[in-house]
Scaffold this motif. Structure first.
Motif, PDB file in Angstrom:
ATOM      1  N   LEU A   4      46.481  25.199  33.419  1.00 53.33           N
ATOM      2  CA  LEU A   4      47.218  26.368  33.906  1.00 53.33           C
ATOM      3  C   LEU A   4      46.280  27.530  34.189  1.00 53.33           C
ATOM      4  O   LEU A   4      46.438  28.267  35.160  1.00 53.33           O
ATOM      5  CB  LEU A   4      48.232  26.805  32.842  1.00 53.33           C
ATOM      6  N   LEU A   5      45.306  27.684  33.309  1.00 56.68           N
ATOM      7  CA  LEU A   5      44.341  28.772  33.460  1.00 56.68           C
ATOM      8  C   LEU A   5      43.605  28.637  34.786  1.00 56.68           C
ATOM      9  O   LEU A   5      43.399  29.608  35.512  1.00 56.68           O
ATOM     10  CB  LEU A   5      43.345  28.735  32.288  1.00 56.68           C
ATOM     11  N   LYS A   6      43.219  27.401  35.107  1.00 57.13           N
ATOM     12  CA  LYS A   6      42.489  27.168  36.350  1.00 57.13           C
ATOM     13  C   LYS A   6      43.412  27.308  37.573  1.00 57.13           C
ATOM     14  O   LYS A   6      43.072  27.990  38.536  1.00 57.13           O
ATOM     15  CB  LYS A   6      41.842  25.762  36.305  1.00 57.13           C
ATOM     16  N   ARG A  13      37.538  28.514  31.344  1.00 57.90           N
ATOM     17  CA  ARG A  13      37.747  28.476  29.899  1.00 57.90           C
ATOM     18  C   ARG A  13      38.248  29.822  29.386  1.00 57.90           C
ATOM     19  O   ARG A  13      38.112  30.847  30.045  1.00 57.90           O
ATOM     20  CB  ARG A  13      36.468  28.086  29.165  1.00 57.90           C
ATOM     21  N   PHE A  14      38.826  29.765  28.174  1.00 59.72           N
ATOM     22  CA  PHE A  14      39.343  30.983  27.570  1.00 59.72           C
ATOM     23  C   PHE A  14      38.213  31.793  26.960  1.00 59.72           C
ATOM     24  O   PHE A  14      37.215  31.227  26.505  1.00 59.72           O
ATOM     25  CB  PHE A  14      40.380  30.657  26.498  1.00 59.72           C
ATOM     26  N   ARG A  15      38.390  33.078  26.933  1.00 55.49           N
ATOM     27  CA  ARG A  15      37.462  33.944  26.209  1.00 55.49           C
ATOM     28  C   ARG A  15      37.815  33.856  24.728  1.00 55.49           C
ATOM     29  O   ARG A  15      38.931  33.465  24.374  1.00 55.49           O
ATOM     30  CB  ARG A  15      37.640  35.392  26.681  1.00 55.49           C
ATOM     31  N   THR A  37      37.331  46.566  25.205  1.00 57.83           N
ATOM     32  CA  THR A  37      37.537  46.735  26.649  1.00 57.83           C
ATOM     33  C   THR A  37      36.792  45.629  27.405  1.00 57.83           C
ATOM     34  O   THR A  37      35.638  45.360  27.118  1.00 57.83           O
ATOM     35  CB  THR A  37      36.965  48.097  27.092  1.00 57.83           C
ATOM     36  N   GLY A  38      37.497  45.001  28.328  1.00 57.67           N
ATOM     37  CA  GLY A  38      36.859  43.919  29.078  1.00 57.67           C
ATOM     38  C   GLY A  38      36.970  42.577  28.378  1.00 57.67           C
ATOM     39  O   GLY A  38      36.488  41.564  28.873  1.00 57.67           O
ATOM     40  N   GLY A  39      37.615  42.563  27.217  1.00 61.97           N
ATOM     41  CA  GLY A  39      37.731  41.331  26.448  1.00 61.97           C
ATOM     42  C   GLY A  39      38.707  40.332  27.069  1.00 61.97           C
ATOM     43  O   GLY A  39      38.707  39.152  26.733  1.00 61.97           O
ATOM     44  N   LYS A 290      37.666  48.598  37.069  1.00 62.44           N
ATOM     45  CA  LYS A 290      36.719  47.960  37.980  1.00 62.44           C
ATOM     46  C   LYS A 290      35.817  47.018  37.191  1.00 62.44           C
ATOM     47  O   LYS A 290      35.130  47.438  36.269  1.00 62.44           O
ATOM     48  CB  LYS A 290      35.883  49.033  38.672  1.00 62.44           C
ATOM     49  N   PRO A 291      35.842  45.722  37.523  1.00 62.74           N
ATOM     50  CA  PRO A 291      35.145  44.765  36.660  1.00 62.74           C
ATOM     51  C   PRO A 291      33.641  44.663  36.906  1.00 62.74           C
ATOM     52  O   PRO A 291      32.926  44.097  36.098  1.00 62.74           O
ATOM     53  CB  PRO A 291      35.817  43.426  37.005  1.00 62.74           C
ATOM     54  N   ASP A 292      33.153  45.199  38.048  1.00 68.50           N
ATOM     55  CA  ASP A 292      31.769  44.906  38.424  1.00 68.50           C
ATOM     56  C   ASP A 292      30.844  46.118  38.379  1.00 68.50           C
ATOM     57  O   ASP A 292      29.923  46.223  39.173  1.00 68.50           O
ATOM     58  CB  ASP A 292      31.748  44.267  39.823  1.00 68.50           C
TER      59      ASP A 292
HETATM   60  P1  ADP Z   1      40.928  44.288  28.928  1.00 62.59           P
HETATM   61  O1  ADP Z   1      42.338  44.645  29.292  1.00 62.59           O
HETATM   62  O2  ADP Z   1      40.816  43.638  27.588  1.00 62.59           O
HETATM   63  O3  ADP Z   1      39.978  45.437  29.071  1.00 62.59           O
HETATM   64  P2  ADP Z   1      41.091  42.620  31.257  1.00 62.59           P
HETATM   65  O4  ADP Z   1      42.312  41.872  30.906  1.00 62.59           O
HETATM   66  O5  ADP Z   1      41.202  43.710  32.260  1.00 62.59           O
HETATM   67  O6  ADP Z   1      40.397  43.190  29.946  1.00 62.59           O
HETATM   68  O7  ADP Z   1      39.990  41.554  31.711  1.00 62.59           O
HETATM   69  C1  ADP Z   1      38.673  41.960  32.037  1.00 62.59           C
HETATM   70  C2  ADP Z   1      38.077  41.021  33.073  1.00 62.59           C
HETATM   71  O8  ADP Z   1      37.853  39.722  32.535  1.00 62.59           O
HETATM   72  C3  ADP Z   1      38.961  40.835  34.292  1.00 62.59           C
HETATM   73  O9  ADP Z   1      38.162  40.933  35.444  1.00 62.59           O
HETATM   74  C4  ADP Z   1      39.522  39.432  34.097  1.00 62.59           C
HETATM   75  O10 ADP Z   1      39.833  38.821  35.322  1.00 62.59           O
HETATM   76  C5  ADP Z   1      38.392  38.720  33.380  1.00 62.59           C
HETATM   77  N1  ADP Z   1      38.823  37.575  32.548  1.00 62.59           N
HETATM   78  C6  ADP Z   1      39.818  37.570  31.638  1.00 62.59           C
HETATM   79  N2  ADP Z   1      39.925  36.371  31.034  1.00 62.59           N
HETATM   80  C7  ADP Z   1      38.961  35.585  31.574  1.00 62.59           C
HETATM   81  C8  ADP Z   1      38.533  34.226  31.366  1.00 62.59           C
HETATM   82  N3  ADP Z   1      39.143  33.436  30.477  1.00 62.59           N
HETATM   83  N4  ADP Z   1      37.497  33.768  32.104  1.00 62.59           N
HETATM   84  C9  ADP Z   1      36.881  34.568  33.003  1.00 62.59           C
HETATM   85  N5  ADP Z   1      37.226  35.840  33.249  1.00 62.59           N
HETATM   86  C10 ADP Z   1      38.241  36.364  32.542  1.00 62.59           C
END
Ligand code: ADP
Ligand code: MG
Ligand code: ZN
Length: 606
Positions: A4-6, A13-15, A37-39, A290-292
Motif C-alpha cells: 500500500l505504501l508503494k 519502506r516505513f520510517r 519535524t520531517g519524521g 518544503k522538503p528540499d
Molecule cells: P512531519 O509532519 O513529521 O514534519 P511529514 O509528514 O511532512 O513530516 O514528512 C516529511 C517528508 O518525509 C515528506 O516529504 C514525506 O513525503 C516524506 N516521507 C514520509 N514518510 C516517508 C517514507 N516512509 N519514505 C520516504 N519518505 C517519506
C-alpha cells in the motif's frame, strides 16, 4: 502494508516508528505520536485513512499547509479536500455533500470550524473513521504555540467517543505530552516517541569573521538549492537580500514587518523554486513544509536551543543530506545581553537569559553538537563521535594542559569562587582593572601568571575544564565558576592532563561533496528533470516537490530508467504518478541516454 505504501505514496519502506503508530491506529487505539519535524507524521494517519472505510478528519492550525498537503495527496490519486476560511461557502457545502456520500477519504479542517454548528451536524451525518490532530501541542498552554481554538477539540471527543484519535506533535516535553492526553481525553493511548536525532543534518558552528565571504562560499556550494538564512533583525534580512543579489544570487527577504500579501508572495516564490534563497527572521518557517531545503544558516545565533533545533529542522525533511551552519561571535553575545537587560519583567528576563546562556554554551563548547542538543532535550545519545558536526569532523591535536589547568583552578580558588571566566582570565593576564585592584586581586600570586595564552584561548580552555567537570559553572548570564571535587583532587595529585588545542585560526571543515549515503547521480540529467518538474508544477500551480521530490529525481538521474517498468520502481513513484508523469520523464531520460550513450542501471526492487 508495504505494498500500500508503494502503490499510494511510492515509498519503499516505513520510517522508524511509522509502522508501529499505523498498526496502533488500525487497531482502533487512541495514539500520541511524537516525532521530530520531517519524521513523517502525516503518513501515520494518511495510510490508515485509506484502509478505513469512512472519512478521516484532520485538524490542522496551519491554513497555508492544508492546500499543499491536499495537493500532495491528490497528486497521489487520493481524494482529499480542505475547509478553512479561504474556501467559499458554496464550495464548503459541495465538499460536505460529497463527504457524506463517501467520496472523500481525507478532510482537513481548521480548528475554529469545529465551533460551527452546521459543521457539527455534518460530522454526525458522515461516516467518521478517524480523527487526526496535527500539531497537537497547540492545545496546551504549556506549549510554545497555544491556540485557543484547539479547545474546540474537547467537544469533538465528547461527541464522538468511539472514534479513535491520533494526535501528532514534534514537541517533546513531558508536560506538554501529558497535557495533550488530558485535554483530548485520550483513552489508554499508545504513545510513540521517536529519537530527535536528524542524522542527515550536518551541524556546524563557525566563527563570525569574514562571515559574508564564508556565506557566499556556502551558497556557491549549494548553487540552485533552497537555502534559508536566518538574520537578527528585519532590517538585516533586507540588507542581506540586497547584498546577495549584488553577488548574483537569487535572494529575497521575509519578516513580520512586511504586509501579509508581500509575505505570502515571497514565501510562494521560495516554495515554488522561483527564488532559492530566503533571508528571514524567525517569523519564517511555521507555515511551510518544503522538503528540499539543503542549507539553513543562522547568521546570528538564535535565542534558545529549542528555537535553533526547530529552525535547523527545516533543512532536509526529505532525508537527504543537508547542512546547518551557525555563525557565532562574542559581539552577538553582547548584543543579546544588552537586549535581554531591557526586558522589564524580572522572571521573564531571567528565563530568557538562561536560554541564551544555554545557546552560548552550545556554541562555545567542545562537545559533539548533536550530543549537546540531544542531551539538552533529555535524550541519551550513545555515540561519542557523530561524524557529522564541526567538533566531530575536525581532527584537533591535544596538548599537555597540566600547568595551565593548575593556574586556572588556583586562580578560581584564590579569587573566592565567585567570578566568571572573563574575570578569571583578566586576573591571570594581569590586567590592572579597577575592580581587580579594589578587590585586592592584583596582589595575588596568580595575578599576571599567564603570558602565553590569548584571552580567547583561555576562554576555550576554561570551557573545556567545565565540560570535563574540573570546574563547575552556575547557570545564567553572570555565571560563577568554582572548582569541583574532581578539580581539587587534580590539584592535589598533580597528575598530567591533556586538552584539545584551542583553535587559533578556524579550521575550515569542508562539506563532503558527494555525501556519504547519497547517490552519485548525474547532475546534467538531474537539471533536465528539474526543469521539467517545474514546468509541470507551474501548469498545475503547485510547488514542484508535489510532482516529485528530490529523492525521486536523484534516483532517476542515477538509474536512468528508460521504460515504464523501470520507472515504476523509482522511490516516490506510485500508481497515480506513474500514470500521469511516467511517459514524460521516461522520455527525457531516453533522450538523454541516446544522446550521451550512458548505460542505465537496473533499479533494485526495494
Ligand atoms: P512531519 O509532519 O513529521 O514534519 P511529514 O509528514 O511532512 O513530516 O514528512 C516529511 C517528508 O518525509 C515528506 O516529504 C514525506 O513525503 C516524506 N516521507 C514520509 N514518510 C516517508 C517514507 N516512509 N519514505 C520516504 N519518505 C517519506
Ligand atoms: Mg507535519
Ligand atoms: Zn558530532
Amino acid at each position: 502494508m508495504e505494498k500500500l505504501l508503494k502503490t499510494h505514496f511510492g515509498f519503499d519502506r516505513f520510517r522508524p516508528l511509522q509502522r508501529k503508530v499505523i498498526d496502533d491506529v488500525l487497531e482502533g487505539r487512541d495514539t500520541l505520536a511524537v516525532m521530530m519535524t520531517g519524521g513523517g507524521k502525516s503518513l501515520c494517519y494518511q495510510l490508515p485513512a485509506l484502509i478505513f472505510e469512512g472519512l478521516t478528519l484532520v485538524v490542522s492550525p496551519l491554513i497555508s499547509l492544508m492546500k499543499d498537503q491536499v495537493d500532495a495527496l491528490r497528486a497521489n490519486g487520493i481524494n482529499a479536500e480542505f475547509i478553512n476560511s479561504s474556501v467559499s461557502n458554496s464550495l464548503i457545502s459541495e465538499i460536505m455533500r460529497s463527504a457524506v456520500e463517501g467520496e472523500i477519504k481525507i478532510l482537513y479542517v481548521a480548528p475554529e470550524r469545529l465551533a460551527v454548528s452546521s459543521f457539527q451536524d455534518f460530522l454526525r451525518a458522515v461516516n467518521l473513521s478517524l480523527i487526526a490532530i496535527d500539531e497537537a501541542h497547540c492545545i496546551s498552554e504549556w506549549g510554545h504555540d497555544f491556540r485557543p481554538d484547539y479547545r474546540n477539540l474537547k467537544r469533538l471527543r465528547r461527541n464522538f467517543p468511539y472514534v479513535p484519535i491520533i494526535s501528532l506533535t514534534a514537541t517533546a516535553t513531558a508536560q506538554v505530552r501529558k497535557d495533550i492526553i488530558k485535554q483530548l481525553s485520550l483513552q489508554r493511548p499508545s504513545i510513540s516517541i521517536s529519537s530527535f536525532d536528524r542524522d542527515n543534518l550536518s551541524i556546524f558552528v563557525r566563527r563570525k569573521q569574514n562571515s559574508f565571504g564564508k556565506l557566499l562560499k556556502l551558497l556557491q556550494d549549494h548553487k540552485n538549492e533552497a537555502a534559508i538564512i536566518y538574520c537578527f533583525s528585519r532590517a538585516e534580512t533586507e540588507k542581506m537580500a540586497v547584498n546577495l543579489k549584488k553577488e548574483g544570487f537569487n535572494a529575497i527577504a521575509y519578516h513580520g514587518g512586511m504586509s501579509a500579501g508581500a509575505r505570502r508572495k515571497n514565501q510562494d516564490l521560495f516554495i515554488k523554486d522561483k527564488v532559492n534563497i530566503i533571508c528571514a527572521t524567525i517569523a519564517f518557517g511555521m507555515g511551510i513544509d518544503k522538503p528540499d531545503v539543503r542549507l539553513v544558516v543562522h547568521y546570528t545565533f538564535p535565542k534558545s536551543i529549542e528555537g535553533y533545533y526547530q529552525e535547523i529542522g527545516r533543512a532536509g525533511r526529505d532525508g537527504l543530506k543537508s547542512e546547518c551552519v551557525l555563525f557565532y561571535s562574542l559581539g552577538d553575545k553582547h548584543k543579546y545581553e544588552y537586549f535581554n537587560n531591557e526586558i522589564e519583567d524580572a522572571v521573564e528576563r531571567r528565563n530568557a537569559g538562561l536560554k541564551i546562556q544555554n545557546m552560548i554554551d552550545f556554541c562555545e563548547g567542545n562537545v559533539c553538537r548533536r550530543k549537546t542538543v540531544l542531551t539538552y532535550f533529555g535524550e541519551n545519545y550513545a555515540k561519542d563521535n557523530c561524524g557529522n558536526c564541526d567538533v566531530c569532523l575536525c581532527e584537533r591535536s591535544t596538548f599537555d594542559a597540566t600547568e595551565i589547568a593548575q593556574k586556572i583552578l588556583s586562580c578560581v580558588i584564590r579569587t573566592g569562587s565567585r567570578f566568571g571566566a572573563k574575570y578569571i582570565s583578566d586576573v591571570l593576564k594581569g590586567r590592572k582593572l579597577k575592580r581587580i585592584i579594589e578587590l585586592g586581586h592584583s596582589n595575588l600570586s596568580v595575578f599576571g601568571l599567564v603570558k602565553d595564552y590569548s584571552d580567547d584561548e583561555l576562554r576555550q580552555i576554561i570551557q573545556q575544564l567545565v565540560s570535563a567537570n574540573y570546574l563547575i559553572k552556575t547557570e545564567g548570564q553572570y555565571a560563577q565558576i568554582s572548582v569541583s571535587n574532581l578539580g581539587n583532587r587534580f590539584l592535589k595529585k598533580k597528575e598530567s592532563f591533556f586538552l584539545l588545542k584551542p583553535k587559533e585560526e578556524e579550521v575550515e571543515v569542508k562539506p563532503l561533496v558527494t555525501r556519504k549515503g547519497d547517490l552519485e547521480y548525474d547532475l546534467d540529467l538531474f537539471e533536465l528533470l528539474r526543469v521539467e518538474r517545474r514546468k509541470i508544477a507551474d501548469s498545475k500551480s503547485v510547488p514542484p516537490f508535489i510532482i516529485f521530490g528530490d529523492v525521486s529525481l536523484r534516483a532517476m538521474a542515477y538509474y536512468y530508467p528508460t521504460s515504464l517498468e523501470e520507472f515504476a520502481k523509482i522511490t516516490g513513484v506510485g500508481k497515480q504518478k506513474l500514470a500521469r508523469f511516467g511517459e514524460v520523464f521516461v522520455g527525457i531520460v531516453k533522450g538523454f541516454v541516446d544522446e550521451t550513450g550512458v548505460l542505465p542501471i537496473e533499479v533494485p526492487e526495494k
